[in-house]
Motif scaffolding. Structure first.
Motif, mmCIF file in Angstrom:
data_model
loop_
_atom_site.group_PDB
_atom_site.id
_atom_site.type_symbol
_atom_site.label_atom_id
_atom_site.label_comp_id
_atom_site.label_asym_id
_atom_site.label_seq_id
_atom_site.Cartn_x
_atom_site.Cartn_y
_atom_site.Cartn_z
ATOM 1 N N ALA A 253 0.866 -1.179 0.000
ATOM 2 C CA ALA A 253 0.000 0.000 0.000
ATOM 3 C C ALA A 253 0.903 1.230 0.000
ATOM 4 O O ALA A 253 1.951 1.234 0.644
ATOM 5 C CB ALA A 253 -0.905 0.003 1.232
ATOM 6 N N PRO B 221 0.753 -3.580 4.072
ATOM 7 C CA PRO B 221 -0.529 -3.194 4.648
ATOM 8 C C PRO B 221 -0.463 -3.370 6.169
ATOM 9 O O PRO B 221 0.013 -4.392 6.663
ATOM 10 C CB PRO B 221 -1.528 -4.174 4.039
ATOM 11 C CG PRO B 221 -0.808 -4.925 2.986
ATOM 12 C CD PRO B 221 0.647 -4.717 3.172
ATOM 13 N N GLU C 33 -7.008 -0.900 4.000
ATOM 14 C CA GLU C 33 -6.063 -0.370 3.023
ATOM 15 C C GLU C 33 -6.126 -1.032 1.654
ATOM 16 O O GLU C 33 -5.687 -0.444 0.666
ATOM 17 C CB GLU C 33 -4.631 -0.471 3.566
ATOM 18 C CG GLU C 33 -4.419 0.432 4.761
ATOM 19 C CD GLU C 33 -3.021 0.405 5.322
ATOM 20 O OE1 GLU C 33 -2.761 1.180 6.249
ATOM 21 O OE2 GLU C 33 -2.175 -0.383 4.847
ATOM 22 N N THR C 34 -6.674 -2.271 1.578
ATOM 23 C CA THR C 34 -6.643 -2.996 0.308
ATOM 24 C C THR C 34 -7.999 -3.533 -0.139
ATOM 25 O O THR C 34 -8.121 -3.974 -1.278
ATOM 26 C CB THR C 34 -5.678 -4.194 0.377
ATOM 27 O OG1 THR C 34 -6.235 -5.211 1.216
ATOM 28 C CG2 THR C 34 -4.303 -3.772 0.878
ATOM 29 N N ALA D 106 -3.368 0.561 -3.408
ATOM 30 C CA ALA D 106 -2.967 -0.798 -3.039
ATOM 31 C C ALA D 106 -2.642 -1.533 -4.337
ATOM 32 O O ALA D 106 -3.337 -1.359 -5.342
ATOM 33 C CB ALA D 106 -4.092 -1.506 -2.293
#
Length: 148
Positions: free
Chosen positions: A25, A38, A59-60, A119
């Motif tokens: 990320a 991440p 985050e993803t 990401a």
């Protein structure tokens, strides 16, 4: 220096690999910044394992299952390098707990209004061409992913 003289930030991170790629990320700060694993800060009411699952999701967009503990890294951030202005004036000890993780669901997407802005699955061989923090190669080394 006594423990009351500095702040401590506990954070949990995931090493997620798929073939010869690693999930990373990109930090929003400073500038459009470096790539990282991440992960992030552990909330007061959660375990490090719960934090890494939450952070990977935030985050993803992917759902992770936590695997083995790979290692713990710590470093000191001097007061003038602290990101949050309200915390300036005090040094911080950053404690980074790193786990192996696997993806069990979700769809890859970028975080909106968070600490990261993109990401991506990045080929491990291309890491020298991506600006990244020190934790990335250290954790990949712990995971045995740099020997491929």
């Amino acid at each position: 220096m006594e423990y009351t003289d500095y702040d401590t930030r506990l954070a949990a991170y995931a090493v997620v690999t798929e073939g010869d790629r690693v999930l990373l990320a990109r930090l929003r700060f400073p500038e459009s910044g470096p790539w990282t694993l991440p992960g992030g800060g552990v909330e007061f009411d959660e375990t490090v394992e719960q934090a890494v699952v939450r952070e990977v999701r935030e985050e993803t967009g992917l759902e992770a299952r936590v695997g083995a503990l790979l290692g713990v890294r710590h470093h000191v951030v001097p007061p003038e390098r602290r990101m949050h202005a309200g915390a300036r004036g005090r040094p911080m000890k950053a404690v980074q707990v790193v786990f192996r993780a696997t993806i069990v669901g979700g769809e890859l997407r970028d975080e909106v209004d968070g600490s990261t802005d993109e990401a991506r699955w990045v080929p491990i061989a291309e890491l020298p061409h991506h600006r990244h923090g020190l934790l990335v190669p250290i954790a990949l080394g712990w995971a045995g992913a740099l020997t491929r």
